[in-house]
Design an enzyme around this catalytic site. Sequence first.
Site, PDB file in Angstrom:
ATOM      1  N   ILE A  42       0.838  -1.201   0.000  1.00  0.00           N
ATOM      2  CA  ILE A  42       0.000   0.000   0.000  1.00  0.00           C
ATOM      3  C   ILE A  42       0.870   1.248   0.000  1.00  0.00           C
ATOM      4  O   ILE A  42       1.812   1.352   0.790  1.00  0.00           O
ATOM      5  CB  ILE A  42      -0.907   0.019   1.250  1.00  0.00           C
ATOM      6  CG1 ILE A  42      -1.745  -1.251   1.318  1.00  0.00           C
ATOM      7  CG2 ILE A  42      -1.794   1.260   1.262  1.00  0.00           C
ATOM      8  CD1 ILE A  42      -2.423  -1.458   2.652  1.00  0.00           C
ATOM      9  N   CYS A  43       0.537   2.183  -0.864  1.00  0.00           N
ATOM     10  CA  CYS A  43       1.199   3.488  -0.884  1.00  0.00           C
ATOM     11  C   CYS A  43       0.353   4.439  -0.039  1.00  0.00           C
ATOM     12  O   CYS A  43      -0.670   4.952  -0.484  1.00  0.00           O
ATOM     13  CB  CYS A  43       1.319   4.002  -2.319  1.00  0.00           C
ATOM     14  SG  CYS A  43       2.160   5.586  -2.438  1.00  0.00           S
ATOM     15  N   LEU A  44       0.793   4.629   1.194  1.00  0.00           N
ATOM     16  CA  LEU A  44       0.059   5.464   2.137  1.00  0.00           C
ATOM     17  C   LEU A  44       1.077   6.186   3.012  1.00  0.00           C
ATOM     18  O   LEU A  44       1.931   5.539   3.633  1.00  0.00           O
ATOM     19  CB  LEU A  44      -0.872   4.583   2.986  1.00  0.00           C
ATOM     20  CG  LEU A  44      -1.836   5.267   3.927  1.00  0.00           C
ATOM     21  CD1 LEU A  44      -2.808   6.169   3.173  1.00  0.00           C
ATOM     22  CD2 LEU A  44      -2.612   4.228   4.727  1.00  0.00           C
TER      23      LEU A  44
END
Length: 105
Positions: A42-44
Amino acid sequence: MIFLGGVFNAELLLTDEYPMNPPKVVFNTKIYHPNIDNLGRICLDILKDKWSPALQIRSVLLSIQALLSSPNPDDPLNNEAANQWKNDENGALKKGKKLEDLGDA
């Protein structure tokens, strides 16, 4: 929204460095999303450089829920999904729904 009502399996791992470092979160369920790659990463921002030891697991989960509701194709981890999201959002939604339906089988 495409992900509404879907069931997604994810792992949340707390390392020995937690809470000084963010938890590791990965989706085990295939998901077509600009900010989630094919490996489920996840790109968070709060899972990276915006992490604070003051944040709680609840904050992480709420942020992931918000990301599912509002993809950010301008900061992609899945370039294919991001480009489709920008150029043909309905097509991206259909592709995501098709992948979600395959997961139900």
